[in-house]
Design a protein around this motif. Structure first.
Motif: not given
Length: 292
Positions: A133-140, A150, A159
């Motif tokens: 979820a963090v990967q998608k929200a912040y680094y997509s 990331s 993190e």
């Protein structure tokens, strides 16, 4: 990279000799390990730890080891840490980021903290890739650059710094006042931000001391992969020489780069401080053989 990671014998020692590195603390590069089920991860860590113990036994003057633990089953992980320290002679454990999206301040991990505190060994908190979820929200939206952002490009450090602050403000070190935590990469950005973070968080948290003071009683940092002087100067000003340790991050960073940096610090640090950084602090914390 894979051959260097898997070589825990002659090739690794040759790379150490090339740079004049006397001793290396071995640990598993465990990225993605938390995706395994507990039934697979728990026996696998035992096999890994036994393999590393054999490498240390074969070269006791050159290697020490951090235990690998399967946090999917915290009770079994605590038992494995007990075995690794009491029977195999390991000097601590390295844990990687979150497990199934949970930070280590979750109460389910209490048995691991209890074991580490009882055994008197530190926990090294290492970064791991962010939850999906963090990967998608912040680094997509950035393709390969998003992936790099990331991890070592920024996300890992942010993190792990957050993770460390969570451990403090959740009261882990008040419940286990003797517990010692190590974080790498020159403190994961926390020395630079600590005065502000401590001022904001200490007023709201119910703790025995300010957030910043835990860096004097429970937290240590390493230079791992950071080979410039400005972040070290900041770390020494904020954290102090007695809680800062030299580390290279081999094979992700070459031993020769780390040694070149250490040699450069001879012009910055007093001889006694350089000795503390290079080996003395690690010897005391990890109860390692004293180097001449």
């Amino acid at each position: 990279m894979r051959p260097k990671l898997l070589d825990i014998g002659a090739g690794r020692i040759a790379a150490m000799d090339e740079a004049g590195i006397d001793l290396q603390v071995l640990s598993l590069a465990a990225l993605g390990f938390d995706d395994l089920d507990a039934d697979m991860a728990t026996p696998l860590t035992r096999e890994i730890n036994d393999e590393v113990a054999e490498a240390v036994k074969a070269n006791p003057g050159r290697f020490a080891a951090f235990a690998s633990l399967a946090l999917q089953d915290p009770d079994s992980a605590a038992q494995e840490l007990e075995r690794c320290v009491s029977k195999l002679g390991f000097v601590g454990t390295m844990l990687d980021g979150t497990t199934d999206g949970l930070f280590l301040d979750d109460k389910s991990y209490t048995p691991v903290f209890e074991a580490a505190a009882h055994l008197g060994v530190p926990i090294y908190l290492h970064p791991a890739p962010p939850p999906a979820a963090v990967q998608k929200a912040y680094y997509s939206g950035l393709a390969e650059l998003g992936q790099l952002l990331s991890i070592a490009g920024w996300g890992w450090h942010a993190e792990t710094g957050l993770h460390t602050l969570r451990l403090i403000v959740s009261g882990v070190f008040d419940r286990f006042p003797d517990l010692q935590l190590i974080i790498g990469h020159m403190g994961e950005g926390l020395p630079y931000a600590l005065a502000r973070s401590s001022a904001v968080l200490s007023r709201a948290a119910t703790l025995r001391q300010s957030v910043a003071e835990y860096f004097k009683t429970n937290i240590h940092i390493t230079t791992s992969g950071y080979f410039t002087q400005p972040p070290l100067r900041c770390a020494l000003d904020v954290v102090g020489i007695d809680r800062t340790m030299f580390s290279i991050d081999y094979p992700f960073s070459p031993n020769t780069h780390g040694r070149k940096y250490l040699d450069e610090l001879a012009g910055m640090l007093a001889p006694e401080d350089l000795a503390s950084l290079a080996h003395g602090n690690a010897e005391r914390l990890l109860r390692l053989p004293v180097q001449n």
